[in-house]
Scaffold this motif. Structure first.
Motif, short mmCIF file in Angstrom:
data_model
loop_
_atom_site.label_atom_id
_atom_site.label_comp_id
_atom_site.label_asym_id
_atom_site.label_seq_id
_atom_site.Cartn_x
_atom_site.Cartn_y
_atom_site.Cartn_z
N GLY A 91 -79.35 -38.57 -8.70
CA GLY A 91 -79.51 -39.95 -9.15
C GLY A 91 -78.54 -40.94 -8.50
N LEU A 92 -77.72 -40.48 -7.59
CA LEU A 92 -76.74 -41.36 -6.94
C LEU A 92 -77.22 -41.75 -5.54
N GLU A 93 -76.90 -42.96 -5.14
CA GLU A 93 -77.14 -43.36 -3.76
C GLU A 93 -76.13 -42.63 -2.89
N ARG A 94 -76.49 -42.43 -1.63
CA ARG A 94 -75.62 -41.67 -0.73
C ARG A 94 -74.19 -42.20 -0.72
N LYS A 95 -74.02 -43.50 -0.74
CA LYS A 95 -72.67 -44.08 -0.71
C LYS A 95 -71.85 -43.71 -1.96
N ASP A 96 -72.52 -43.28 -3.03
CA ASP A 96 -71.84 -42.94 -4.28
C ASP A 96 -71.78 -41.43 -4.55
N TRP A 97 -72.23 -40.62 -3.60
CA TRP A 97 -72.22 -39.18 -3.81
C TRP A 97 -70.83 -38.70 -4.20
N LYS A 98 -70.79 -37.73 -5.11
CA LYS A 98 -69.53 -37.11 -5.53
C LYS A 98 -69.00 -36.16 -4.46
N VAL A 99 -69.94 -35.45 -3.81
CA VAL A 99 -69.58 -34.49 -2.76
C VAL A 99 -70.53 -34.69 -1.59
N GLU A 100 -69.95 -34.94 -0.43
CA GLU A 100 -70.75 -35.05 0.79
C GLU A 100 -70.21 -34.05 1.80
#
Length: 176
Positions: A91-100
């Protein structure tokens, strides 16, 4: 390997070779901002252990977005890892990912600063194995006040040497 043994003519001699060394697996991550290196022993390198290590990093850095740069190990791109990351970032946009997770170029260890740390560790063990009861059981951790850490960083930069090199040189200079 080639050699000679006594045996009956026409019969193949078998010589068992035993590898007494235990395999040791570690997960490591370098915080490129603080310079802190995290290392944890692991049973093996696989998807589940990788997920366990990511969770460990999340506990070390609560509420902080993690960007993990890693090599091309097959389990880094497994279905289990993809599912874990999908759930973490749901449910998060890529810029807000917790783990990338970002993969280094294939066969490019020079891009990965952790490879230098592993190389130095292995070199230390090869040279100083007699000082180590077990690499799995002992680690050396030095905690410095910020002012001393800053001074050490400035000195290392000035002389073009790493902290590890300076510490090794100091240890070698100690009278036995």
């Amino acid at each position: 390997m080639k050699g000679y043994v006594w045996g009956k003519v026409g019969e193949k001699a078998q010589i068992p070779i035993v590898n007494d060394r235990e395999r040791q697996t570690y997960y490591g991550a370098l915080n490129c901002v603080s310079g802190r290196f995290h290392i944890t022993p692991s049973k093996k390198g696989d998807s589940q252990e990788t997920i366990h290590f990511i969770k460990y990093l999340q506990k070390e850095y609560p509420g902080i977005k993690l960007k993990l740069f890693w090599n091309g190990a097959s389990y880094h791109d497994s279905e289990d890892i993809r599912n874990f990351l999908s759930e973490e970032n749901k449910g998060l946009e890529r810029k807000d990912w917790k783990v990338e997770c970002i993969q280094f170029a294939p066969y490019a260890p020079e891009q990965n600063p952790t490879e230098d740390i592993w190389r130095c560790g292995k070199k230390f063990i090869r040279e100083c194995w007699h000082l180590c009861k077990s690499f799995a059981k002992e680690t050396v951790q030095i905690r410095l006040p910020k002012a001393e850490k800053d001074r050490l960083d400035l000195y290392c930069e000035k002389v073009g040497r790493t902290q590890t090199d300076l510490i090794r040189e100091f240890i070698r200079s100690l009278p036995v």
